[in-house]
Write an enzyme that holds these catalytic residues in place. Sequence first.
Site, short mmCIF file in Angstrom:
data_model
loop_
_atom_site.label_atom_id
_atom_site.label_comp_id
_atom_site.label_asym_id
_atom_site.label_seq_id
_atom_site.Cartn_x
_atom_site.Cartn_y
_atom_site.Cartn_z
N TYR A 205 0.91 -0.95 -0.02
CA TYR A 205 0.24 -0.08 -0.47
C TYR A 205 1.29 1.24 0.12
O TYR A 205 1.79 1.54 0.58
CB TYR A 205 -1.03 0.22 1.39
CG TYR A 205 -1.96 -1.25 0.97
CD1 TYR A 205 -2.75 -1.40 -0.16
CD2 TYR A 205 -2.55 -1.04 2.64
CE1 TYR A 205 -3.71 -2.10 -0.45
CE2 TYR A 205 -4.06 -1.81 2.17
CZ TYR A 205 -3.91 -3.03 0.95
OH TYR A 205 -5.40 -3.79 0.67
N PRO B 77 -16.86 -2.31 0.30
CA PRO B 77 -18.07 -3.14 0.80
C PRO B 77 -19.00 -1.45 0.84
O PRO B 77 -19.68 -1.84 0.67
CB PRO B 77 -17.73 -2.57 2.72
CG PRO B 77 -16.24 -1.80 3.05
CD PRO B 77 -15.48 -2.22 2.04
N LEU B 78 -18.56 0.05 1.18
CA LEU B 78 -18.79 1.31 0.57
C LEU B 78 -19.10 1.43 -0.98
O LEU B 78 -19.97 2.29 -1.98
CB LEU B 78 -18.56 2.43 0.90
CG LEU B 78 -18.08 2.22 2.64
CD1 LEU B 78 -17.36 3.53 3.40
CD2 LEU B 78 -19.79 2.17 3.08
N ALA B 79 -18.95 0.40 -2.02
CA ALA B 79 -18.58 0.72 -3.25
C ALA B 79 -18.04 1.74 -3.99
O ALA B 79 -18.96 2.44 -4.65
CB ALA B 79 -20.29 0.12 -3.85
N GLY C 82 -18.51 4.59 -3.00
CA GLY C 82 -20.29 5.25 -2.49
C GLY C 82 -20.24 6.03 -3.63
O GLY C 82 -21.57 7.16 -3.58
#
Length: 325
Positions: free
Chosen positions: A61, A231-233, A235
């Site tokens: 990262y 998980p939040l795609a 936004g």
Amino acid sequence: MRIMPLEKRGISNSRIVFGCMGLGGDWTSAPLTKEDYIVAEKAVEAALSIGITMFDHADIYKRGKSETVFGEILKKRPDLRDQIILQSKVGIRFQDDVNPQRFDFSKNHIIPSVDGILSRLGVEHLDVLLLHRPDPLMEPEEIAEAFNLLRSAGKVRHFGVSNMTAAQMRFIQNSLPEPLVVNQLELSLARLDWIEQGILVNQKAGIDVNFEGGILEHCQMADIQLQAWGPLAKGKFSGRAIEDEPENIKHTAALVQKLAAQKETTPEAIVLGWLMKHPARIQPVIGTSSPERVLACQDALRASENMTREEWYTLLESSRGVRVP
């Protein structure tokens, strides 16, 4: 309340994980700036303020800078290390002047990679180490040897994988004395292959589903924590501009907003709550570095507990764009 697999093992009860890929500036080798440190500190403080105590890293990262900037936070707050769970990943090697980008689960790569992680974070051990993506050349016996050396040296306490099938997990587990504890996959209201694989059994529509059968079931039976990256795609359902998205995404975003208003919560909580409603006890790994968006996730567990079966299926149908068969 259903107990998470990691909680059963006494590792973590953090219902949400903070993903640290967004920390550390850009993906070049440019030095960290003062602003990079400020962004990281604010994001981590926001995560801690809503009860997040598990932090997810990877050695790649921002080319190591995500771990470096997090290490500076720990240096300023040495008491914090004992209050959190640190997870990182190894196994991806970037392209260089000679070699292509590749995966590497060899002992000679895993062990020094962990040493680099510990050095950048400024800690003596990782709570969890994941193998980042499947290496076609992996040899379970060699992986086991590396894991045993890391555990006996006190450098890693638990091990897991990321983006792996049930068969790959069993293949590796067969050589390990200790259980794999995590599998991290892309799961969200916008990425539905993990649901489609189950509901399209024995139907032609299921032929093109890109998700290996049995992963969710295997993880549930073996008490392997399913973690959801993305998980939040990005936004899509919680405020991002979606003018160019298909109608099912636009309709679902409107539905998420409506449910959030009805339940007096945030769109982020609805989106995460939908995932967390699943009996696999999915643990979302949120990747935002915005303190405001982190705080907007605070109500996710309540949103999950208050979501009806009908509301869950309504969101699924909307995102699919067609009714459940």
